[in-house]
Design an enzyme around this catalytic site. Structure first.
Site: not given
Length: 259
Positions: A11, A130
């Site tokens: 990330d 997500d």
């Protein structure tokens, strides 16, 4: 039987690798390319770069970072974050990425999935989803903008639509589990794996090697993606692969030469 893939996820925020809990409380880890090279040496099957703030802050992914990683890695590289158009797909693939992961823009413009699949091939198109369990525990909602906004979509319905439109793979992250190190959301993964016929990558919640063994033993996930376990030196990819083999889970290994 196809080997299960082990995929470290980096990330990225402002060009650095970060990791937080439930998408907040981010802390800096290090240089993404250097970390990726270490993981490749440990027999990682792929690498994922996700610019976790690009969609929300409407920033473009730094092309130089992608190009440098592509030059120094020999394993597949997937890049996502801030993908808004077919031109973004084209630019990232031209920099050397093997796959492009799209999230928010695919929900806002589902035809982007079909367009990208038609132009570049389904193997290049990854839809990142997500999802978070509903308050009544009846299914899961899809979120966008880095997990900040409820998209008003049912997870399974959206996953099936992505497949119909031409997605080659689904990267499925449990927002409830992300960064908690309590194991993957097996129920969520099973819901999606049984609904689609394309590969599903499990993400969110890995805290120990046994979590990876568990996700492959109890779901049809094709790959496991994780960050914390590797970034903080709690385990290596080699150790994960060894444990998979011990549990009769097919995995790619490289025999190291002895001196």
């Amino acid at each position: 039987m196809l080997t299960k893939r082990i995929i470290p996820c980096l990330d990225i925020k402002n060009g650095k690798v970060v990791k937080g809990i439930n998408f907040v409380g981010l802390r800096e880890i290090g240089d993404p390319v250097e970390l990726a090279k270490i993981y490749e040496e440990q027999c990682a099957d792929e690498i994922v770069f996700l610019d976790i703030t690009a969609s929300f802050e409407e920033r473009e992914i730094i092309g130089e970072l992608i190009g440098r990683a592509a030059r120094e890695l020999s394993i597949p590289l997937t890049v996502g974050g801030g993908i808004r158009s077919i031109d973004d797909f084209r630019r990232i693939l031209a920099r050397g990425a093997d796959k492009v992961s799209v999230n928010s823009a695919a929900i806002e413009n589902p035809e982007l999935i079909r367009q990208a699949a038609n132009e570049f091939g389904v193997q290049c198109v990854v839809v990142a989803i997500d999802a978070k369990k509903r308050a009544d525990h009846r299914g899961y909602d899809v979120y966008i903008k880095g997990g900040r906004e409820n998209a008003g979509l049912d997870l399974v319905d959206w996953a099936k639509k992505c497949e119909r439109l031409g997605a080659g793979e689904i990267l499925l992250t449990s927002m409830d589990k992300d960064g908690t190190k309590t194991g993957y959301d097996l129920e969520m993964l099973n819901d999606v794996c049984t609904a689609v016929n394309i590969p599903v990558v499990a993400s969110g919640g890995c805290g120990k090697i046994s979590d990876i063994v568990e996700v492959f033993q109890n779901t049809r996930s094709d790959a496991a993606l994780f960050a914390s376990l590797f970034h903080y030196g709690e385990a290596t990819v080699d150790e994960v692969k060894d444990e998979l083999i011990k549990n009769n889970i097919p995995a790619r290994i490289i025999k190291k030469e002895t001196l």
